[in-house]
Structures are given as C-alpha cells and as structure tokens.
Motif scaffolding. Structure first.
Motif, mmCIF file in Angstrom:
data_model
loop_
_atom_site.group_PDB
_atom_site.id
_atom_site.type_symbol
_atom_site.label_atom_id
_atom_site.label_comp_id
_atom_site.label_asym_id
_atom_site.label_seq_id
_atom_site.Cartn_x
_atom_site.Cartn_y
_atom_site.Cartn_z
ATOM 1 N N ASN A 72 -5.889 1.198 -6.748
ATOM 2 C CA ASN A 72 -6.723 2.151 -7.492
ATOM 3 C C ASN A 72 -6.641 3.554 -6.913
ATOM 4 O OD1 ASN A 72 -7.761 0.627 -9.603
ATOM 5 N ND2 ASN A 72 -9.434 -0.194 -8.369
ATOM 6 N N ALA A 73 -6.346 3.643 -5.624
ATOM 7 C CA ALA A 73 -6.324 4.945 -4.963
ATOM 8 C C ALA A 73 -4.995 5.675 -5.134
ATOM 9 C CB ALA A 73 -6.626 4.773 -3.473
ATOM 10 N N LEU A 74 -3.991 4.993 -5.678
ATOM 11 C CA LEU A 74 -2.653 5.564 -5.744
ATOM 12 C C LEU A 74 -2.241 5.910 -7.177
ATOM 13 C CD1 LEU A 74 -0.834 3.144 -3.276
ATOM 14 C CD2 LEU A 74 -1.499 5.500 -2.814
ATOM 15 N N PHE A 75 -1.728 7.137 -7.367
ATOM 16 C CA PHE A 75 -1.068 7.566 -8.601
ATOM 17 C C PHE A 75 -1.916 7.319 -9.849
ATOM 18 C CE2 PHE A 75 1.986 6.694 -5.327
ATOM 19 C CZ PHE A 75 2.766 7.836 -5.336
ATOM 20 N N ARG A 76 -3.169 7.716 -9.768
ATOM 21 C CA ARG A 76 -4.111 7.483 -10.861
ATOM 22 C C ARG A 76 -3.707 8.217 -12.136
ATOM 23 N NH1 ARG A 76 -9.952 8.205 -7.821
ATOM 24 N NH2 ARG A 76 -9.891 6.290 -6.568
ATOM 25 N N GLU A 77 -3.337 9.478 -12.022
ATOM 26 C CA GLU A 77 -3.024 10.265 -13.214
ATOM 27 C C GLU A 77 -1.797 9.727 -13.935
ATOM 28 O OE1 GLU A 77 -4.985 12.495 -14.580
ATOM 29 O OE2 GLU A 77 -6.353 11.924 -12.965
ATOM 30 N N GLU A 78 -0.789 9.310 -13.177
ATOM 31 C CA GLU A 78 0.416 8.753 -13.787
ATOM 32 C C GLU A 78 0.085 7.467 -14.552
ATOM 33 O OE1 GLU A 78 1.782 11.372 -10.492
ATOM 34 O OE2 GLU A 78 0.187 9.911 -10.752
ATOM 35 N N LYS A 79 -0.742 6.634 -13.955
ATOM 36 C CA LYS A 79 -1.124 5.379 -14.610
ATOM 37 C C LYS A 79 -1.903 5.643 -15.894
ATOM 38 C CE LYS A 79 -1.246 2.847 -10.258
ATOM 39 N NZ LYS A 79 -2.105 2.256 -9.202
ATOM 40 N N LYS A 80 -2.765 6.651 -15.875
ATOM 41 C CA LYS A 80 -3.543 6.983 -17.071
ATOM 42 C C LYS A 80 -2.636 7.483 -18.193
ATOM 43 C CE LYS A 80 -7.934 8.065 -14.802
ATOM 44 N NZ LYS A 80 -8.913 9.131 -14.478
ATOM 45 N N ARG A 81 -1.642 8.303 -17.842
ATOM 46 C CA ARG A 81 -0.716 8.815 -18.863
ATOM 47 C C ARG A 81 0.094 7.684 -19.474
ATOM 48 N NH1 ARG A 81 0.918 12.777 -15.061
ATOM 49 N NH2 ARG A 81 3.071 12.016 -15.178
ATOM 50 N N ILE A 82 0.573 6.782 -18.635
ATOM 51 C CA ILE A 82 1.330 5.635 -19.133
ATOM 52 C C ILE A 82 0.462 4.796 -20.070
ATOM 53 C CG2 ILE A 82 2.401 3.433 -18.476
ATOM 54 C CD1 ILE A 82 3.312 4.856 -15.884
ATOM 55 N N ALA A 83 -0.765 4.539 -19.651
ATOM 56 C CA ALA A 83 -1.668 3.699 -20.443
ATOM 57 C C ALA A 83 -1.984 4.319 -21.796
ATOM 58 C CB ALA A 83 -2.959 3.454 -19.666
ATOM 59 N N GLN A 84 -2.215 5.612 -21.823
ATOM 60 C CA GLN A 84 -2.527 6.285 -23.087
ATOM 61 C C GLN A 84 -1.349 6.202 -24.057
ATOM 62 O OE1 GLN A 84 -3.615 10.169 -21.665
ATOM 63 N NE2 GLN A 84 -5.654 9.511 -21.029
ATOM 64 N N ALA A 85 -0.129 6.331 -23.525
ATOM 65 C CA ALA A 85 1.059 6.236 -24.383
ATOM 66 C C ALA A 85 1.282 4.796 -24.854
ATOM 67 C CB ALA A 85 2.288 6.745 -23.621
ATOM 68 N N VAL A 86 1.131 3.851 -23.949
ATOM 69 C CA VAL A 86 1.355 2.445 -24.278
ATOM 70 C C VAL A 86 0.343 1.948 -25.308
ATOM 71 C CG1 VAL A 86 1.208 0.099 -23.349
ATOM 72 C CG2 VAL A 86 2.473 1.840 -22.103
ATOM 73 N N ALA A 87 -0.895 2.405 -25.195
ATOM 74 C CA ALA A 87 -1.957 1.949 -26.104
ATOM 75 C C ALA A 87 -1.623 2.243 -27.562
ATOM 76 C CB ALA A 87 -3.280 2.595 -25.717
ATOM 77 N N LYS A 88 -0.804 3.255 -27.813
ATOM 78 C CA LYS A 88 -0.424 3.599 -29.182
ATOM 79 C C LYS A 88 0.469 2.530 -29.816
ATOM 80 C CE LYS A 88 -0.759 8.549 -28.195
ATOM 81 N NZ LYS A 88 -0.031 9.832 -28.040
ATOM 82 N N ARG A 89 1.043 1.656 -28.970
ATOM 83 C CA ARG A 89 1.890 0.580 -29.495
ATOM 84 C C ARG A 89 1.067 -0.587 -30.041
ATOM 85 N NH1 ARG A 89 4.859 -1.386 -30.636
ATOM 86 N NH2 ARG A 89 6.580 -2.326 -29.493
ATOM 87 N N VAL A 90 -0.216 -0.597 -29.732
ATOM 88 C CA VAL A 90 -1.078 -1.710 -30.132
ATOM 89 C C VAL A 90 -1.706 -1.418 -31.488
ATOM 90 C CG1 VAL A 90 -3.037 -3.154 -29.485
ATOM 91 C CG2 VAL A 90 -1.587 -2.146 -27.700
ATOM 92 N N GLU A 91 -1.620 -2.377 -32.406
ATOM 93 C CA GLU A 91 -2.173 -2.225 -33.745
ATOM 94 C C GLU A 91 -3.295 -3.224 -33.981
ATOM 95 O OE1 GLU A 91 1.041 -2.743 -36.430
ATOM 96 O OE2 GLU A 91 2.101 -0.923 -35.788
ATOM 97 N N ALA A 92 -4.192 -2.877 -34.880
ATOM 98 C CA ALA A 92 -5.300 -3.770 -35.233
ATOM 99 C C ALA A 92 -4.761 -5.133 -35.648
ATOM 100 C CB ALA A 92 -6.128 -3.157 -36.361
#
Length: 252
Positions: A72-92
């Motif tokens: 949790n203490a490492l590379f937080r911003e990078e993980k958040k950017r990846i997650a925001q982009a990946v989440a767009k692949r998920v559909e209802a």
C-alpha cells in the motif's frame, strides 16, 4: 519530499543505472545521506533492492512477497491510474475475477456503480464490494495467505474449475520478458493459472515497479495475456518489446 516519492526516485534511478552509491542517490533525490540510508534499509527489507560492495542495486530475484501494508505504501499513484483505465473495460452484467492485490483493490473502487458478479480471493476486496447491493460477490474460500490476506490452496482452486467468467484481472508480484509473470509461492502460482484458464479474457495489471524482477514460480508468459496494463514509468525499450509481444498494451 514524501517517503513514497523518494522510493520512486530511487527505484527509477536504479532502473537506469543498475548500480548506485549512496552519494549518487543523495544527489539525485536531494536529501541527506541519513535519509537515503533509512530508505535503502526499508526498500531492502521489502525485497526491492539489495546492497552490494559497490553500492545498491535492484533485487531482480525476489524470494519473498511484501505484506499488504508494505504494498500500500508503494507506487500508489501509478496503481490508481492503472485501475481507473482498467475499470473502463468492465461492463454492466459482466462476471469478473479480481485477483488479490492493491491494484485490484483500486479497480474494485472504480466499479461500484455497475451490476456485476465478482469472484475474488482477496478478503479486503470481498468485504468492500459486499456493501454494494448490485454486486454479487463470491469468495474463493480455503486457506488464508497472511501476507496477501487472500485465499490460496486446493479448496480455492476447486471453485475456479467449475466456473467460466468474462474477464480475469491478474495482478503480479514480478514480471519480465525473460521469465514472464512470477510469484514466490507455489500455491499462488497454481491459483493464478486457474484464473487465466477459466476466463474468456485475461488482463495483466502490473505497475512498473515490479518490472524486470522475477521469483521462483512462473504463472504465464506475457504473450499469454489478452491485454497488459502498466504505467508510463516503464522503460522505453520495454514499451517497444511489449507492443511487439502483446499488441493490446495500455500505458497510463
């Protein structure tokens, strides 16, 4: 400068130079020698770097895994950017596997508005998503791995042998071209392989801090994933090779 930012600058410098002295890192990060030495001790304890007679280098072979708190203490911003982009692949309506890990947890935070079926080995992800009525959550069950706070073992694998999902989002401890995705524990390796097999698409989520290192057990080659999501700190030569191996590369 915050500790997290110092860690990032130290790792980035070592990626470029392979080996560095304390003095070089002091000049690069612009902090005192005492601060750099404390940071190096922390990073060594976490398995990120190793100290040698000539200075300090990235620890390419890592025998252990970090705890959730350490991750949790490492590379937080990078993980958040990846997650925001990946989440767009998920559909209802999708059924998805969210692997254990801090980046997967960030993905969970970005999909709470969707009606979904989520299968996960991660205790924290399961508890978090269970608060949302439109999301059906299934835990793997079985033995708990203390470091990752997630389920492992044969009981967890039995569930995967009986399901078929749309997408599996696979996190990793380490990844490289030579060794693919690797983990330090055999039980986690078998589970990740099963996650990939039971999904129509498997997507690797891996921040750049884990690139170039490897551990004992291989999960899969990079070409075995449908898509790869990483951050913009990945070395230029790695970007070029990734595009050649995996055409569906996403850098955020």
């Amino acid at each position: 400068m915050k500790k997290q930012q110092r860690y990032k600058e130290i790792v980035d410098y070592l990626k470029d130079t392979n080996l560095a002295t304390v003095e070089e890192l002091v000049n690069t990060v612009n902090v005192s020698p005492a601060t750099i030495r404390r940071d190096l001790i922390d990073l060594e304890n976490q398995g990120v770097v190793r100290r040698t007679h000539g200075g300090v280098a990235l620890n390419n072979f890592v025998a252990t895994q970090l705890s959730v708190q350490e991750k949790n203490a490492l590379f937080r911003e990078e993980k958040k950017r990846i997650a925001q982009a990946v989440a767009k692949r998920v559909e209802a309506g999708n059924s998805i596997i969210l692997d254990a890990g801090t980046t997967a947890m960030e993905i969970a935070k970005n999909i709470t508005h969707l009606p979904l079926r989520v299968i996960t080995p991660d205790l924290r992800i399961a508890l978090f998503l269970s608060e949302f009525k439109q999301i059906e959550v299934t835990m793997f069950g079985g033995e708990i791995d203390n470091a990752s706070q997630s389920c492992v073992g044969e009981h967890a694998r039995k569930l995967l042998h009986s399901i078929h999902t749309d997408i599996a989002f696979i996190s990793c401890n380490f990844w490289s071209f030579e060794y693919g995705v690797t983990t330090p524990k055999e039980a986690k390796t078998a589970l990740k392989i099963d996650m990939i097999k039971c999904a129509k698409e498997s997507i690797l989520i891996a921040d750049s801090s884990k690139y170039g290192s490897f551990s004992l057990f291989k999960v899969a080659g990079l070409d075995e994933f449908s898509e790869v999501y990483t951050d913009s700190e990945i070395p230029i030569e790695a970007k070029e090779r990734l595009v050649h191996i995996n055409g569906k590369l996403h850098i955020v």
